[in-house]
Design a protein around this motif. Structure first.
Motif, short mmCIF file in Angstrom:
data_model
loop_
_atom_site.label_atom_id
_atom_site.label_comp_id
_atom_site.label_asym_id
_atom_site.label_seq_id
_atom_site.Cartn_x
_atom_site.Cartn_y
_atom_site.Cartn_z
N GLU A 124 -1.81 8.63 -4.26
CA GLU A 124 -2.79 9.29 -3.40
C GLU A 124 -2.13 9.84 -2.13
O GLU A 124 -1.22 9.22 -1.56
N PRO A 174 -4.18 -5.64 -0.38
CA PRO A 174 -4.68 -4.65 0.59
C PRO A 174 -3.58 -3.81 1.22
O PRO A 174 -3.84 -2.77 1.81
N SER A 175 -2.34 -4.25 1.09
CA SER A 175 -1.21 -3.53 1.69
C SER A 175 -0.65 -2.50 0.72
O SER A 175 -0.72 -2.65 -0.50
N ARG A 192 -7.82 9.10 3.98
CA ARG A 192 -7.56 9.51 2.60
C ARG A 192 -7.72 11.02 2.49
O ARG A 192 -8.70 11.60 2.94
N HIS A 234 -7.99 11.99 -4.05
CA HIS A 234 -7.76 10.95 -5.06
C HIS A 234 -6.57 11.35 -5.93
O HIS A 234 -6.28 12.54 -6.13
N GLY A 246 -5.08 -0.58 3.42
CA GLY A 246 -6.20 0.31 3.12
C GLY A 246 -6.54 0.32 1.65
O GLY A 246 -5.75 -0.13 0.80
N ASP A 247 -7.71 0.85 1.36
CA ASP A 247 -8.18 0.95 -0.02
C ASP A 247 -7.75 2.29 -0.59
O ASP A 247 -8.47 3.29 -0.54
N VAL A 248 -6.53 2.32 -1.12
CA VAL A 248 -5.96 3.55 -1.65
C VAL A 248 -5.37 3.27 -3.03
O VAL A 248 -5.28 2.12 -3.46
N ALA A 249 -4.94 4.31 -3.69
CA ALA A 249 -4.33 4.17 -5.02
C ALA A 249 -2.95 4.81 -5.02
O ALA A 249 -2.67 5.74 -4.25
N LYS A 307 1.55 -0.53 -4.18
CA LYS A 307 0.42 -1.24 -3.60
C LYS A 307 0.50 -2.71 -3.96
O LYS A 307 0.85 -3.07 -5.09
#
Length: 366
Positions: free
Chosen positions: A275, A254-255, A360, A363, A269-272, A251
């Motif tokens: 995930e 934002p990319s 998503r 988590h 996206g808002d990811v970790a 990550k």
């Protein structure tokens, strides 16, 4: 924001003791067009009938201009201020003129005023030449035009349309949709349209409600529903042909990069990291080239792909690709010829990171 002209709360409809509709809330602002879409049996017609009170819900409340239907305003008064158009044109065995005038006569409107309104509606829907023809002598498209003219003649505050083009041939439905679009805009009439055709919904609606199993899965602007579907079901139904399971591997702001079948796809996206995600890519967002020169595109995702199949799809050609993962692109017939696209040919497929809609899955653990 305008106050709702129609608002439903906690609508529940049952048949044989089985709940077939459960909608906590839905509302319409004046002049808005809401499309209900979904597969057969999703509950589109049931919701339409409940909102128009043709079908009395087991529980729930309906408000028309703030007045509770059945309490502050009678069901009859509410129905007199709305209009319905069904899939099959239900016409009286009389002339086109008298069919269009029927709702006005029920309302005891004077002859001169009726004449003026009917003539206006005949002109709007291009059926003035059919004025004296018997309803029995009409084609399917002509009959539906009469139904629409009759509905708009009473100047309804809300018009409900239940699959109005489903029984009409393609050329006739194209003309009908175009004319209805013009009339809705000119009159500012609030409308609810039930349809299985997402193209109809996109052309006519301000908002779209996607239904499944008697529930509204997502309701939002047409653009949001098409490009930011809430889940995999909505994505598939609104024409997202590529849905790829992947895992976030890195990550940067934002990319992020997601690993899909051993290849990395960049998205936003808002990811970790770690995930699990679903990457949704609309076929219109995928470009094809024989060989992309470095810097020739702003797309961050470029993959060498082999064409598996090319099939015609209306105005476009549907190209199924193998990039190590499946990918679908829509291109014009001109592009097919220009790039000599056919089974077995290799091309460069590209799409922007911002064109990927991310769902998503869960988590990260650990």
């Amino acid at each position: 924001m305008s106050e709702p002209v129609l608002e439903a709360k906690d609508l529940v409809v049952s048949r044989g003791g089985v709940t077939v509709l459960d909608v906590p809330s839905v509302s319409l602002t004046p002049g808005e067009v809401l499309a209900l879409i979904g597969p057969n049996g999703a509950g589109k017609t049931t919701l339409l009938q409940a909102l128009s009170y043709l079908l009395r819900p087991v529980s729930g409340e309906l408000y028309f201009n703030g007045a509770k239907v059945g309490a502050d305003i009678s069901i009859l008064d509410f129905r007199r201020r709305i209009a319905m158009v069904f899939q099959e044109a239900l016409l009286f065995d009389t002339s086109v003129f008298h069919n269009v005038a029927s709702g006005l006569k029920i309302r005891n409107m004077k002859g001169s005023e009726t004449e003026e309104i009917v003539v206006e509606q005949l002109e709007r829907f291009g059926i003035t030449h059919l004025r004296n023809r018997s309803a029995r002598m009409l084609s399917g498209g002509e009959a539906q035009r009469v139904s629409l003219a009759r509905a708009f003649a009473i100047r309804p505050e809300i018009i409900f349309l239940d699959e109005p083009f489903a029984s009409v041939d393609q050329p006739s439905s194209e003309g009908l949709i175009e004319d209805l679009q013009v009339v809705l805009k000119k009159t500012g009439t609030t409308a609810v349209l039930a349809t299985h055709d997402r193209t109809e919904a996109l052309r006519l609606a301000d908002r779209i409600a996607v239904m499944k199993d008697g529930q509204v899965i997502q309701i939002d602007s047409s653009d949001a529903v098409m490009n930011k579907p809430a889940n995999e079901f909505v994505a598939s139904f609104v024409g997202v042909e590529t849905i790829l399971p992947g895992t976030v591997v890195s990550k940067d702001g934002p990319s992020f990069l997601a690993s899909v079948s051993g290849q990395d796809i960049e998205a936003v996206g808002d990811v970790a990291v770690g995930e699990a995600v679903l990457l949704c890519i609309r076929p219109e967002q995928v470009s094809l080239s024989a060989h992309l020169r470095k810097g020739a595109t702003s797309a961050r995702n470029i993959f060498r792909a082999k064409i598996e199949k090319v099939t015609p799809l209306g105005l476009y050609q549907r190209v199924i690709l193998d990039c190590g993962f499946p990918l679908v692109s829509y291109v014009t017939a001109h592009s097919v010829d220009g790039l000599s696209l056919r089974e077995g040919v290799e091309v460069d497929a590209s799409f922007k990171a911002t064109a990927v809609h991310v769902l998503r899955k869960r988590h990260p653990t650990g």
